[in-house]
Design a protein around this motif. Structure first.
Motif: not given
Length: 142
Positions: A5-19, A128-135
């Motif tokens: 909690q309260q950590s400042t995080v620098t990250l890369h992310f990719t959001i992928k759809m179910k397909d 909205a309404g989509q299941d996703v995967t965050f890498e």
């Protein structure tokens, strides 16, 4: 340091759809994201999945729609008079346009239907309404 909690995080992310298609990625933008855990920019369930990770960690996090970008809210769908769309802006289904919100901030809306003089604009998040995967790839934790 590990993410808490309260950590400042620098990250890369990719959001992928179910397909497997990529909806968004900081890699494409060439710049990582920076956020503070607990500031409300992420859903609480997503933050819980980041707890305990540290610099250098990579993780795939599957999120159901309710924990990612929420479910579509029918109150976020508005019907507008086509006459309000003036100028060079093309009014076509699928077009994303910026609208001024009550607080003066710009809000993106997607035109979902045009019927006569009525234009339907959806202000729900596009995912909205989509299941996703965050890498995620954690670059630093402060």
């Amino acid at each position: 340091m590990i993410i808490a909690q309260q950590s400042t995080v620098t990250l890369h992310f990719t959001i992928k759809m179910k397909d497997g298609s990529v909806a968004d990625s900081t890699y494409n933008m060439g710049k990582p994201a920076k956020l503070t855990i607990g500031d409300g920019s992420l859903s609480q369930n997503f933050e819980q999945c980041l707890f305990g990770l540290q610099t250098g960690d990579q993780k795939a996090i599957e999120l159901p729609a309710a924990d990612a970008f929420g479910m579509p809210n029918p109150d976020n769908i508005h019907y507008m008079d086509r006459a309000k769309f003036v100028g060079d802006a093309e009014v076509e289904v699928g077009t994303i346009m910026a609208f001024s919100g009550r607080d003066g901030m710009e809000i993106p809306g997607i035109i979902t239907e045009i019927a006569g003089d009525s234009v339907t604009v959806d202000f729900n998040h596009p995912l909205a309404g989509q299941d996703v995967t965050f890498e995620v790839e954690i670059l630093s934790v402060e």
